[in-house]
Structures are given as structure tokens and as C-alpha cells.
Design a protein around this motif. Structure first.
Motif, PDB file in Angstrom:
ATOM      1  N   TYR A   1       0.723  -1.300  -0.250  1.00  0.00           N
ATOM      2  CA  TYR A   1       0.004  -0.126  -0.048  1.00  0.00           C
ATOM      3  C   TYR A   1       0.436   1.213  -0.341  1.00  0.00           C
ATOM      4  CZ  TYR A   1       1.055   0.146   5.242  1.00  0.00           C
ATOM      5  OH  TYR A   1       1.093   0.465   6.895  1.00  0.00           O
ATOM      6  N   GLN A   2       2.290   1.361   0.400  1.00  0.00           N
ATOM      7  CA  GLN A   2       3.058   2.220   0.491  1.00  0.00           C
ATOM      8  C   GLN A   2       3.508   2.595  -0.860  1.00  0.00           C
ATOM      9  OE1 GLN A   2       5.769   1.003   2.939  1.00  0.00           O
ATOM     10  NE2 GLN A   2       4.804   1.911   5.030  1.00  0.00           N
ATOM     11  N   LEU A   3       3.872   1.548  -1.233  1.00  0.00           N
ATOM     12  CA  LEU A   3       4.006   2.104  -3.076  1.00  0.00           C
ATOM     13  C   LEU A   3       2.834   2.241  -3.679  1.00  0.00           C
ATOM     14  CD1 LEU A   3       6.072  -1.333  -3.515  1.00  0.00           C
ATOM     15  CD2 LEU A   3       7.022   0.592  -2.624  1.00  0.00           C
ATOM     16  N   ARG A   4       2.152   1.957  -3.783  1.00  0.00           N
ATOM     17  CA  ARG A   4       0.591   2.427  -4.555  1.00  0.00           C
ATOM     18  C   ARG A   4       1.016   4.046  -4.153  1.00  0.00           C
ATOM     19  NH1 ARG A   4      -2.024  -2.361  -2.425  1.00  0.00           N
ATOM     20  NH2 ARG A   4      -1.484  -4.567  -4.016  1.00  0.00           N
ATOM     21  N   THR A   5       0.772   3.876  -2.430  1.00  0.00           N
ATOM     22  CA  THR A   5       0.297   5.724  -2.134  1.00  0.00           C
ATOM     23  C   THR A   5       2.017   6.683  -2.874  1.00  0.00           C
ATOM     24  OG1 THR A   5      -0.408   4.974  -0.632  1.00  0.00           O
ATOM     25  CG2 THR A   5       0.392   7.561  -0.704  1.00  0.00           C
ATOM     26  N   PHE A   6       3.041   5.709  -2.964  1.00  0.00           N
ATOM     27  CA  PHE A   6       3.924   6.713  -3.870  1.00  0.00           C
ATOM     28  C   PHE A   6       3.650   6.920  -5.112  1.00  0.00           C
ATOM     29  CE2 PHE A   6       8.443   5.637  -5.724  1.00  0.00           C
ATOM     30  CZ  PHE A   6       8.922   6.777  -6.052  1.00  0.00           C
ATOM     31  N   VAL A   7       3.464   5.812  -6.228  1.00  0.00           N
ATOM     32  CA  VAL A   7       2.623   5.948  -7.474  1.00  0.00           C
ATOM     33  C   VAL A   7       2.013   6.874  -7.612  1.00  0.00           C
ATOM     34  CG1 VAL A   7       2.165   4.670  -9.583  1.00  0.00           C
ATOM     35  CG2 VAL A   7       3.794   3.661  -8.126  1.00  0.00           C
ATOM     36  N   ALA A   8       0.815   6.900  -6.694  1.00  0.00           N
ATOM     37  CA  ALA A   8      -0.183   7.610  -6.873  1.00  0.00           C
ATOM     38  C   ALA A   8      -0.395   9.300  -6.883  1.00  0.00           C
ATOM     39  CB  ALA A   8      -1.317   7.211  -6.114  1.00  0.00           C
ATOM     40  N   VAL A   9       0.681   9.349  -5.718  1.00  0.00           N
ATOM     41  CA  VAL A   9       1.522  11.031  -5.676  1.00  0.00           C
ATOM     42  C   VAL A   9       2.124  11.302  -6.959  1.00  0.00           C
ATOM     43  CG1 VAL A   9       2.271  12.446  -3.872  1.00  0.00           C
ATOM     44  CG2 VAL A   9       1.066  10.400  -3.329  1.00  0.00           C
ATOM     45  N   ALA A  10       3.171  10.059  -7.429  1.00  0.00           N
ATOM     46  CA  ALA A  10       4.145  10.922  -8.397  1.00  0.00           C
ATOM     47  C   ALA A  10       2.703  11.005  -9.700  1.00  0.00           C
ATOM     48  CB  ALA A  10       5.077   9.775  -8.486  1.00  0.00           C
ATOM     49  N   ARG A  11       1.820  10.273  -9.394  1.00  0.00           N
ATOM     50  CA  ARG A  11       1.594  10.925 -10.698  1.00  0.00           C
ATOM     51  C   ARG A  11       0.157  11.728 -10.871  1.00  0.00           C
ATOM     52  NH1 ARG A  11      -0.795   4.161 -12.070  1.00  0.00           N
ATOM     53  NH2 ARG A  11       1.003   3.543 -12.852  1.00  0.00           N
ATOM     54  N   ALA A  12       0.324  11.570  -9.565  1.00  0.00           N
ATOM     55  CA  ALA A  12      -0.968  12.904  -9.237  1.00  0.00           C
ATOM     56  C   ALA A  12      -0.522  14.684  -9.494  1.00  0.00           C
ATOM     57  CB  ALA A  12      -1.885  13.202  -7.976  1.00  0.00           C
ATOM     58  N   GLY A  13       0.926  13.860  -8.456  1.00  0.00           N
ATOM     59  CA  GLY A  13       1.482  15.518  -8.228  1.00  0.00           C
ATOM     60  C   GLY A  13       0.905  15.825  -6.706  1.00  0.00           C
ATOM     61  N   HIS A  14       0.426  15.712  -6.541  1.00  0.00           N
ATOM     62  CA  HIS A  14      -0.819  16.121  -5.312  1.00  0.00           C
ATOM     63  C   HIS A  14      -1.000  14.930  -4.208  1.00  0.00           C
ATOM     64  CE1 HIS A  14      -3.086  19.460  -3.413  1.00  0.00           C
ATOM     65  NE2 HIS A  14      -2.731  19.772  -3.556  1.00  0.00           N
ATOM     66  N   LEU A  15      -0.897  15.863  -2.683  1.00  0.00           N
ATOM     67  CA  LEU A  15      -1.047  14.262  -2.058  1.00  0.00           C
ATOM     68  C   LEU A  15      -3.101  14.638  -1.886  1.00  0.00           C
ATOM     69  CD1 LEU A  15       0.856  16.209   0.870  1.00  0.00           C
ATOM     70  CD2 LEU A  15       0.905  12.991  -0.261  1.00  0.00           C
ATOM     71  N   THR A  16      -3.322  16.034  -2.267  1.00  0.00           N
ATOM     72  CA  THR A  16      -4.805  15.964  -1.887  1.00  0.00           C
ATOM     73  C   THR A  16      -5.330  14.682  -3.519  1.00  0.00           C
ATOM     74  OG1 THR A  16      -5.149  17.893  -1.037  1.00  0.00           O
ATOM     75  CG2 THR A  16      -6.663  17.216  -1.893  1.00  0.00           C
ATOM     76  N   ARG A  17      -4.999  15.205  -4.138  1.00  0.00           N
ATOM     77  CA  ARG A  17      -5.722  14.438  -5.693  1.00  0.00           C
ATOM     78  C   ARG A  17      -4.673  13.388  -5.433  1.00  0.00           C
ATOM     79  NH1 ARG A  17      -5.003  19.267  -8.436  1.00  0.00           N
ATOM     80  NH2 ARG A  17      -2.551  18.602  -8.862  1.00  0.00           N
ATOM     81  N   ALA A  18      -3.838  12.486  -4.843  1.00  0.00           N
ATOM     82  CA  ALA A  18      -3.635  11.321  -4.913  1.00  0.00           C
ATOM     83  C   ALA A  18      -4.620  11.045  -3.659  1.00  0.00           C
ATOM     84  CB  ALA A  18      -2.578  11.849  -4.358  1.00  0.00           C
ATOM     85  N   ALA A  19      -4.906  11.474  -2.675  1.00  0.00           N
ATOM     86  CA  ALA A  19      -5.477  10.778  -1.827  1.00  0.00           C
ATOM     87  C   ALA A  19      -7.076  10.604  -2.490  1.00  0.00           C
ATOM     88  CB  ALA A  19      -5.819  12.396  -0.114  1.00  0.00           C
ATOM     89  N   GLU A  20      -8.011  11.789  -2.987  1.00  0.00           N
ATOM     90  CA  GLU A  20      -9.493  10.944  -3.310  1.00  0.00           C
ATOM     91  C   GLU A  20      -9.610   9.865  -4.105  1.00  0.00           C
ATOM     92  OE1 GLU A  20      -9.662  14.749  -5.256  1.00  0.00           O
ATOM     93  OE2 GLU A  20      -9.969  16.044  -3.787  1.00  0.00           O
ATOM     94  N   GLY A  21      -8.002   9.543  -5.333  1.00  0.00           N
ATOM     95  CA  GLY A  21      -8.055   8.338  -5.864  1.00  0.00           C
ATOM     96  C   GLY A  21      -7.649   7.650  -5.029  1.00  0.00           C
TER      97      GLY A  21
END
Length: 303
Positions: A4-24
Motif C-alpha cells: 500500500y505504501q508503494l501504491r501511494t508512492f505511485v499515486a502521488v507521483a502521478r497526481a503531483g498532489h497529496l489531496t488528489r492522490a488521496a481522493e484517487g
């Protein structure tokens, strides 16, 4: 390190923003921040630079992103493989053949089954259509291929194809019988089908209007014997049109140009096996190999 940490890493890298990554990811922003911090602490490198505009990858983060994505893809593949193993079929099916494997597309059928269910074995005994139907009905066979004008009663029958039966004769007789009628053919010796074969009754009805009484020098239940005896000059015989054409093309026999008899090929199984996973796998493979429509049509015959 957790997936789940790796998924979060990839999601934040794609979104470029913590809030948008959290929503996804459908988690809270503090949870995303905690995942990234824990991963950075474990790896010992900073993955992102923080700014008012959002989250940007550091050179180290950029270098590790592709590897993180690869790990996640491999984890997903592992999950799919495990799911497949849980659903994998094993054991052995007993499916009888009434004719040559090439005509019945057995190689293609086995190829599909092996690709989908490598642990599922198939035993392929050979027999006549009449006995195959009886053994399927009795449950000593899981299924079987048969010929007939119509499927036998009391079984599920999947129509595979239609073909024609033709008269073949020794090559040396071609010129003499080129314009022969059934009355002419009746005077010749014949290598005949056993009356246990389903096409025997059909052939009898076929020639009945001509009131022919055939001279039978031999009776057999094996197509190969008919072919061999006809080639040797023992008499006329009846076989599938494709086999007759092959023999004629090879210079082994000739095909009489008179009328021919329509016939069908079916795959038989018992209706109470319809929900069995192994039988469902066979029916799906038949559909793929024979190009049958979805859902697989069968003739529901009742005794």
C-alpha cells in the motif's frame, strides 16, 4: 515495506498532489502523508520535494518510480496466478472418438484445454457412434463424438458440422463405373458397414428407392478397413466426402459422381453434467475450436 505504501508512492507521483492522490486512493490526506514518510524512512531517501504547487519527484524518487510500478505489477500478476490456481481443474475426462482425430479437431481441442486447464487430463478411447451414445448415457464416458442424421435421444447433443457420405471404388474401376447407376453398383461387390453404425440405417434408406440388393463381400465397423479393402480392389465402399476426396487425390480410389448422403457430427454429454466445471471447460473449448455461437447451442433430446 508494504504494497500500500508503494501504491501511494505511485499515486502521488502521478497526481503531483497529496489531496488528489488521496481522493484517487479513497483514503485521507494524512494517511497519504504517513505512507510516504514511512516509505522514505525505510528507503533512506527523499522521494518528493514539497512546494506550494504540490509534490515533485526527487532524482531518487524518479529513479525508484519505475521499480515501484514493476513491483506492483508483479504483485498483481501473482494475485491473478493464485486466483487461477484456485479455479484450476484437474482429474481426467473420458471422451470417445468415433472417427479420426483430425476430422474431429482433437488436436485443437486439447490445445485449448491444456492452455486453460493444464492439470486436466483427457482419455480418448475409440468406438462406434452407437456404443459411444450408450456409454455416455450410462455414465461410463464423460462425452463423445458421434455421427447421425439426428442426435440420439436422452442426451444433450452439440451439433458440430454437417458433411456427406459418398461411394468410393477401386481406382481400376473408375472408367467402367463412370456413368453407373445404383442398379449397376448393386451388382458389384461391397465392403459394407456394420448394422451397429448409425449411418447404416441412413444408408439403407438412401438406397431403398433403387430397390438394390447389394453383394457384401465383407462387413466392418472400422472406416480404415473399408478404405484399405477398397484400395486393394475388394469392392465398393462408403465414406466421408473429405476422406473420399483425399483418397482420390492420392490416386488410391475414385469417388462415384452419383448422389451422396447428408450426415451430421455431434458431441454428446449427459444433461446432469452441464454444470460440472470440467464439462463446461470442454464445451467452451468446443465452442472455440468449431467456431460455435455463444451460448453453445445443443439439441435437447429426451427419451
Amino acid at each position: 515495506m508494504e504494497l500500500y505504501q508503494l501504491r501511494t508512492f505511485v499515486a502521488v507521483a502521478r497526481a503531483g498532489h497529496l489531496t488528489r492522490a488521496a481522493e484517487g486512493l479513497h483514503v485521507s490526506q494524512p494517511a497519504v502523508s504517513a505512507h510516504i514518510k514511512a516509505l522514505e524512512d525505510e528507503l533512506g531517501v527523499a522521494l518528493f520535494t514539497r512546494s506550494a504547487r504540490g509534490m515533485g519527484l526527487t532524482p531518487q524518487g524518479q529513479a525508484l518510480l519505475a521499480r515501484a510500478q514493476s513491483v506492483l505489477e508483479q504483485a498483481e500478476e501473482l494475485t491473478r496466478a493464485a486466483r487461477s490456481l484456485r479455479q484450476q481443474l484437474d482429474g481426467e475426462l473420458k471422451i470417445a472418438l468415433n472417427t479420426d482425430a483430425e476430422f474431429l479437431r482433437v488436436r485443437e481441442l486439447l490445445s485449448v484445454l491444456r492452455a486453460e486447464h493444464p492439470a486436466l487430463g483427457v482419455h480418448l478411447p475409440q468406438n462406434m457412434s452407437h456404443f459411444i451414445a450408450e456409454e455416455v448415457r450410462a455414465g461410463s464416458l464423460d462425452g463423445g463424438f458421434v455421427y447421425g442424421e439426428a442426435p440420439p435421444q436422452g442426451l444433450e447433443a452439440v451439433p458440430l458440422c454437417s458433411f456427406r457420405l459418398v461411394v468410393i471404388g477401386p481406382l481400376a474401376w473408375r472408367e467402367r463405373l463412370a456413368g453407373a447407376t445404383w442398379a449397376d453398383l448393386a451388382r458389384e461387390p461391397w465392403v459394407w458397414y456394420s448394422d451397429a453404425l448409425p449411418c447404416h440405417a441412413s444408408v439403407q434408406r438412401w438406397i431403398a428407392p433403387y430397390e438394390c440388393r447389394l453383394s457384401k463381400v465383407a462387413v466392418t465397423d472400422y472406416e480404415g478397413t473399408i478404405r484399405a479393402l477398397v484400395q486393394s480392389g475388394a469392392g465398393l465402399g462408403i465414406m466421408r466426402e473429405d476422406e473420399g476426396a483425399r483418397c482420390e487425390g492420392a490416386g488410391e480410389a475414385f469417388v462415384w459422381r452419383g448422389d451422396s448422403l447428408p450426415m451430421n457430427a455431434y458431441f454428446l454429454y449427459r444433461r446432469d453434467r452441464e454444470s460440472d466445471p470440467a464439462m463446461r471447460a470442454v464445451l467452451a473449448a468446443l465452442r472455440a475450436v468449431w467456431g460455435l455461437e455463444q451460448p453453445l447451442a445443443s439439441a435437447h433430446m429426451r427419451a
